[in-house]
Design a protein around this motif. Structure first.
Motif, PDB file in Angstrom:
ATOM      1  N   ALA A   1       1.062  -0.908   0.253  1.00 34.33           N
ATOM      2  CA  ALA A   1       0.022  -0.268   0.032  1.00 34.33           C
ATOM      3  C   ALA A   1       0.479   1.122  -0.459  1.00 34.33           C
ATOM      4  O   ALA A   1       0.969   2.067  -0.605  1.00 34.33           O
ATOM      5  CB  ALA A   1      -0.783  -0.454   1.234  1.00 34.33           C
ATOM      6  N   VAL A   2       1.988   1.172   0.903  1.00 37.39           N
ATOM      7  CA  VAL A   2       2.542   2.465   0.735  1.00 37.39           C
ATOM      8  C   VAL A   2       3.439   2.871  -0.304  1.00 37.39           C
ATOM      9  O   VAL A   2       3.503   3.942  -1.116  1.00 37.39           O
ATOM     10  CB  VAL A   2       3.860   2.440   2.344  1.00 37.39           C
ATOM     11  CG1 VAL A   2       4.712   2.831   2.028  1.00 37.39           C
ATOM     12  CG2 VAL A   2       2.945   2.036   3.588  1.00 37.39           C
ATOM     13  N   GLU A   3       4.036   1.883  -1.395  1.00 40.05           N
ATOM     14  CA  GLU A   3       4.536   1.906  -2.311  1.00 40.05           C
ATOM     15  C   GLU A   3       3.391   2.455  -3.623  1.00 40.05           C
ATOM     16  O   GLU A   3       4.216   2.931  -4.380  1.00 40.05           O
ATOM     17  CB  GLU A   3       4.849   0.291  -3.141  1.00 40.05           C
ATOM     18  CG  GLU A   3       6.162  -0.014  -2.296  1.00 40.05           C
ATOM     19  CD  GLU A   3       6.421  -1.409  -2.396  1.00 40.05           C
ATOM     20  OE1 GLU A   3       5.791  -2.321  -3.705  1.00 40.05           O
ATOM     21  OE2 GLU A   3       7.534  -1.754  -2.196  1.00 40.05           O
ATOM     22  N   ALA A   4       2.055   1.743  -3.294  1.00 36.58           N
ATOM     23  CA  ALA A   4       1.212   2.592  -4.192  1.00 36.58           C
ATOM     24  C   ALA A   4       1.345   4.650  -4.203  1.00 36.58           C
ATOM     25  O   ALA A   4       0.318   4.780  -5.027  1.00 36.58           O
ATOM     26  CB  ALA A   4       0.254   1.798  -4.197  1.00 36.58           C
ATOM     27  N   VAL A   5       1.043   3.878  -2.657  1.00 38.41           N
ATOM     28  CA  VAL A   5       0.791   6.243  -2.355  1.00 38.41           C
ATOM     29  C   VAL A   5       1.684   6.587  -2.785  1.00 38.41           C
ATOM     30  O   VAL A   5       1.386   7.409  -3.767  1.00 38.41           O
ATOM     31  CB  VAL A   5       0.240   6.033  -0.525  1.00 38.41           C
ATOM     32  CG1 VAL A   5       0.423   7.195  -0.714  1.00 38.41           C
ATOM     33  CG2 VAL A   5      -0.525   4.847  -0.346  1.00 38.41           C
ATOM     34  N   ARG A   6       3.168   6.340  -3.022  1.00 36.63           N
ATOM     35  CA  ARG A   6       4.282   7.203  -2.944  1.00 36.63           C
ATOM     36  C   ARG A   6       4.300   6.532  -4.946  1.00 36.63           C
ATOM     37  O   ARG A   6       5.005   7.636  -5.020  1.00 36.63           O
ATOM     38  CB  ARG A   6       5.242   6.400  -2.648  1.00 36.63           C
ATOM     39  CG  ARG A   6       5.723   5.628  -1.099  1.00 36.63           C
ATOM     40  CD  ARG A   6       7.198   5.966  -0.892  1.00 36.63           C
ATOM     41  NE  ARG A   6       7.944   6.496  -0.822  1.00 36.63           N
ATOM     42  CZ  ARG A   6       8.972   6.465  -1.686  1.00 36.63           C
ATOM     43  NH1 ARG A   6       9.453   5.117  -1.799  1.00 36.63           N
ATOM     44  NH2 ARG A   6      10.354   7.078  -2.315  1.00 36.63           N
ATOM     45  N   ALA A   7       3.973   5.666  -5.323  1.00 40.55           N
ATOM     46  CA  ALA A   7       4.047   5.764  -6.727  1.00 40.55           C
ATOM     47  C   ALA A   7       3.201   7.176  -7.680  1.00 40.55           C
ATOM     48  O   ALA A   7       2.860   6.816  -8.892  1.00 40.55           O
ATOM     49  CB  ALA A   7       3.392   4.270  -7.693  1.00 40.55           C
ATOM     50  N   ASP A   8       2.218   7.641  -6.502  1.00 39.84           N
ATOM     51  CA  ASP A   8       0.927   8.211  -7.682  1.00 39.84           C
ATOM     52  C   ASP A   8       1.545   9.276  -8.079  1.00 39.84           C
ATOM     53  O   ASP A   8       2.226  10.067  -6.434  1.00 39.84           O
ATOM     54  CB  ASP A   8      -0.010   7.757  -6.339  1.00 39.84           C
ATOM     55  CG  ASP A   8      -1.128   9.004  -7.240  1.00 39.84           C
ATOM     56  OD1 ASP A   8      -1.380  10.122  -7.336  1.00 39.84           O
ATOM     57  OD2 ASP A   8      -2.029   7.776  -7.225  1.00 39.84           O
ATOM     58  N   PRO A   9       1.561   9.742  -8.750  1.00 40.68           N
ATOM     59  CA  PRO A   9       2.478  11.202  -9.275  1.00 40.68           C
ATOM     60  C   PRO A   9       1.846  12.381  -8.405  1.00 40.68           C
ATOM     61  O   PRO A   9       1.812  13.674  -8.106  1.00 40.68           O
ATOM     62  CB  PRO A   9       1.303  11.821 -10.789  1.00 40.68           C
ATOM     63  CG  PRO A   9       0.456  10.403 -10.928  1.00 40.68           C
ATOM     64  CD  PRO A   9       0.699   9.838  -9.827  1.00 40.68           C
ATOM     65  N   ARG A  10       0.110  12.642  -7.090  1.00 45.16           N
ATOM     66  CA  ARG A  10      -0.612  13.408  -6.601  1.00 45.16           C
ATOM     67  C   ARG A  10       0.350  13.112  -5.208  1.00 45.16           C
ATOM     68  O   ARG A  10       0.120  14.203  -4.472  1.00 45.16           O
ATOM     69  CB  ARG A  10      -1.674  13.327  -6.442  1.00 45.16           C
ATOM     70  CG  ARG A  10      -2.296  13.536  -7.625  1.00 45.16           C
ATOM     71  CD  ARG A  10      -3.971  13.381  -7.991  1.00 45.16           C
ATOM     72  NE  ARG A  10      -3.495  11.751  -7.962  1.00 45.16           N
ATOM     73  CZ  ARG A  10      -5.101  10.881  -7.926  1.00 45.16           C
ATOM     74  NH1 ARG A  10      -6.233  11.920  -7.916  1.00 45.16           N
ATOM     75  NH2 ARG A  10      -5.358   9.894  -7.502  1.00 45.16           N
ATOM     76  N   VAL A  11       1.356  12.342  -5.125  1.00 40.57           N
ATOM     77  CA  VAL A  11       1.886  12.454  -3.542  1.00 40.57           C
ATOM     78  C   VAL A  11       3.431  13.094  -4.299  1.00 40.57           C
ATOM     79  O   VAL A  11       4.480  12.187  -4.774  1.00 40.57           O
ATOM     80  CB  VAL A  11       1.767  10.864  -3.100  1.00 40.57           C
ATOM     81  CG1 VAL A  11       2.705  10.378  -2.096  1.00 40.57           C
ATOM     82  CG2 VAL A  11       0.537  10.353  -3.378  1.00 40.57           C
ATOM     83  N   ASP A  12       3.918  13.050  -3.165  1.00 39.16           N
ATOM     84  CA  ASP A  12       5.600  13.604  -3.156  1.00 39.16           C
ATOM     85  C   ASP A  12       5.653  12.059  -2.723  1.00 39.16           C
ATOM     86  O   ASP A  12       5.226  12.664  -0.956  1.00 39.16           O
ATOM     87  CB  ASP A  12       5.586  14.729  -2.000  1.00 39.16           C
ATOM     88  CG  ASP A  12       7.099  15.378  -2.352  1.00 39.16           C
ATOM     89  OD1 ASP A  12       8.149  14.024  -2.285  1.00 39.16           O
ATOM     90  OD2 ASP A  12       7.716  16.365  -1.546  1.00 39.16           O
ATOM     91  N   GLY A  13       6.826  11.131  -2.891  1.00 35.57           N
ATOM     92  CA  GLY A  13       7.085  10.321  -2.298  1.00 35.57           C
ATOM     93  C   GLY A  13       7.848   9.856  -1.614  1.00 35.57           C
ATOM     94  O   GLY A  13       8.378   9.710  -1.303  1.00 35.57           O
ATOM     95  N   GLU A  14       9.004  11.423  -1.322  1.00 30.86           N
ATOM     96  CA  GLU A  14      10.131  11.996  -0.344  1.00 30.86           C
ATOM     97  C   GLU A  14       9.431  12.104   1.252  1.00 30.86           C
ATOM     98  O   GLU A  14       9.963  12.269   2.317  1.00 30.86           O
ATOM     99  CB  GLU A  14      10.678  12.694  -1.076  1.00 30.86           C
ATOM    100  CG  GLU A  14      11.713  12.374  -2.768  1.00 30.86           C
ATOM    101  CD  GLU A  14      12.615  10.555  -2.314  1.00 30.86           C
ATOM    102  OE1 GLU A  14      12.880  10.441  -0.936  1.00 30.86           O
ATOM    103  OE2 GLU A  14      11.434  10.078  -2.880  1.00 30.86           O
ATOM    104  N   ARG A  15       8.139  12.652   0.791  1.00 36.11           N
ATOM    105  CA  ARG A  15       7.702  13.172   2.135  1.00 36.11           C
ATOM    106  C   ARG A  15       6.599  11.943   2.522  1.00 36.11           C
ATOM    107  O   ARG A  15       5.188  12.532   2.882  1.00 36.11           O
ATOM    108  CB  ARG A  15       7.208  13.887   2.582  1.00 36.11           C
ATOM    109  CG  ARG A  15       8.529  15.251   1.811  1.00 36.11           C
ATOM    110  CD  ARG A  15       7.773  16.675   2.462  1.00 36.11           C
ATOM    111  NE  ARG A  15       7.184  16.820   1.089  1.00 36.11           N
ATOM    112  CZ  ARG A  15       6.940  18.557   1.191  1.00 36.11           C
ATOM    113  NH1 ARG A  15       6.098  18.955   2.092  1.00 36.11           N
ATOM    114  NH2 ARG A  15       6.323  18.936  -0.296  1.00 36.11           N
TER     115      ARG A  15
END
Length: 501
Positions: free
Chosen positions: A358-372
């Motif tokens: 789930a975390v990987e999916a969230v971080r991969a979403d373009p609307r998410v800053d995956g580094e924060r």
């Protein structure tokens, strides 16, 4: 005269009940402590054909030997399996079944399914892992805690337990239990030992999840008592246990009640009125979006459990988790709620994989800053924080936990597992951790939080505590006080502050 048949947990015999039996007899009761086949301490091991059916017949013979027309059957731990089997053979003779720190086996369940020691449980349930049907050896003196909390047991009683314990025939643990329909209609009482992790509040929460197997617990024929001790109350508080058994025989005890038309606690409205934000669903993850064009930091909310697989609605639709995610979105971050598969205590490894996915999916979403990204764990989901604390990735800016379980409870069988946040925090470095601590927490859970905070203090971990002295477990849908609202707001703004820094 009240008649009791007492059946103890694995490795033990009728001697375990000596003090309880004496007090029951002083009260005028007839008492028959059971020593089941193969557990009499004889040097000769039980025969290879000794199985659960053997022990069921042992209990039936004790029932038949009681002159009184009605018998109270008491099963402690494993002992409830032969008790339930025997009750199905003589239902007309049984006035009540008492479960003493015992699970609720279903028809077809082997006793191994409820063995507390996870490693032993897995070996027994795997036919390839059984050692040719040989008996299961009792633990050493310092190993009894793996089979249930020994809190309150005097040192001399624990030594006697270890000295008199006998090997358990494996067939008694692997043969499926067959439950007659009549057993489901007999009066029952649960004696819950809180130091083992069981409580009336916990049972009420599980019933509220909607598991149909547990709905019978709300019937008037079912009562409950709590004892503030570990798995061996006949050794730690025999007088108190004897008193509870007498009261149970009289039909006393706490009854679970549900007000007609009132939703269970976890489905009541969130304590904050939160502006509604857009919500999108993909797989096991829901994204609650702030409505901005730029990529924003995210908070992933991880529910507790275990939650029955057929519970509806699923946790990501529970008002508390939705409320947190929507509140985060209203403040400019992405809120993510997850359905993971923590349906049983043996499911932590699987649930941990679900959270990683789930975390990987969230971080991969373009609307998410995956580094924060922040992870926020609740209740029994707190154990899932251990991996992230042990080796925090650089993009994990904060970890939060609300009324969490931060070390496995004694009867969870996870003593040697990796899911021990109270140990993992020692390698968390400077990862910010925000813990919401409720003052009216169940003592066995509160102890895990204090263990975590002590370890964090020893290693200088960056832990902030948000205290809610009047709060209870899952307070967000049961407490609409200003103090509760402030606690939620403070925790949310602290987490978001770490994401913006």
């Amino acid at each position: 005269m009240t008649a009791f048949v007492l059946v103890s947990d694995i490795f033990t015999g009728g001697w375990l009940w000596d003090e309880v039996a004496g007090r029951l007899r002083e009260a005028g009761a007839r008492v028959c402590p059971a020593t089941l086949t193969g557990l009499d301490g004889s040097p000769a091991p039980a025969g290879p054909d000794t199985d659960l059916e053997t022990h069921v017949r042992d209990v039936v013979r004790l029932i038949d030997g009681v002159a009184e027309p009605q018998v109270v059957l008491v099963g402690h731990g494993y002992g409830v399996h032969p008790v339930l089997g025997a009750a199905g053979r003589r239902p007309e003779r049984i006035s009540r079944i008492v479960f003493v720190d015992a699970g609720m086996p279903q028809d077809g369940d082997p006793a191994a399914k409820l063995v507390a020691d996870q490693a032993v449980r897995e070996r027994l349930l795997d036919p390839a892992g059984r050692t040719g049907g040989g008996p299961l050896s009792p633990p050493p003196l310092d190993g009894w805690g793996r089979w249930g909390s020994t809190q309150g047991v005097p040192a001399d009683a624990l030594e006697r337990l270890s000295r008199l314990a006998a090997p358990q025939p494996v067939g008694t643990l692997t043969q499926p239990l067959r439950l007659a329909d009549e057993v489901s209609r007999l009066p029952t009482t649960g004696v819950l030992c809180t130091a083992s992790g069981a409580s009336i509040e916990g049972v009420e929460m599980l019933v509220g999840f909607g598991d149909p197997r547990l709905q019978a617990l709300t019937e008037p024929r079912v009562t409950f008592f709590e004892l503030g001790t570990g798995h061996w109350p006949m050794l730690s508080c025999p007088e108190e246990l004897a008193g509870v058994l007498l009261r149970a025989a009289a039909g006393e005890g706490h009854r679970l009640t549900a007000k007609p038309g009132e939703p269970p606690a976890h489905l009541r409205p969130f304590l904050l009125d939160v502006p509604e934000r857009r919500r999108e669903r993909a797989g096991r993850v829901d994204l609650h979006l702030p409505g901005t064009e730029e990529a924003r930091p995210a908070v992933v909310f991880v529910h507790g459990g275990p939650v029955p697989a057929d519970a509806r609605p699923t946790p990501r639709d529970w008002p508390a988790l939705v409320g947190y995610a929507q509140y985060v979105a209203s403040l400019g971050a992405v809120g993510a709620t997850v359905d993971h598969r923590l349906h049983d205590l043996a499911d932590y490894a699987r649930a941990a994989e679900d959270v990683v996915d789930a975390v990987e999916a969230v971080r991969a979403d373009p609307r998410v800053d995956g580094e924060r990204v922040a992870l926020w764990f609740f209740s029994g989901g707190g154990l899932l924080s251990a991996d992230w604390l042990a080796a925090p990735p650089p993009w994990l800016r904060c970890l939060a936990a609300t009324y969490p379980v931060l070390a496995p409870l004694p009867n969870w069988g996870l003593a040697d597992s990796r899911f021990r946040p109270a140990e993992a925090v020692r390698t968390a470095g400077r990862l910010p951790v925000v813990v919401t601590r409720v003052g009216l927490e169940r003592p066995e859970i509160a102890a895990t939080v204090e263990e975590f905070l002590d370890a964090a203090g020893d290693c200088g971990a960056a832990v902030e505590v948000v205290d809610l002295p009047t709060g209870r477990h899952a307070f967000e849908t049961t407490d609409r006080s200003e103090e509760a609202r402030r606690a939620v707001d403070l925790a949310v703004r602290s987490v978001l502050g770490h994401l913006e820094g």
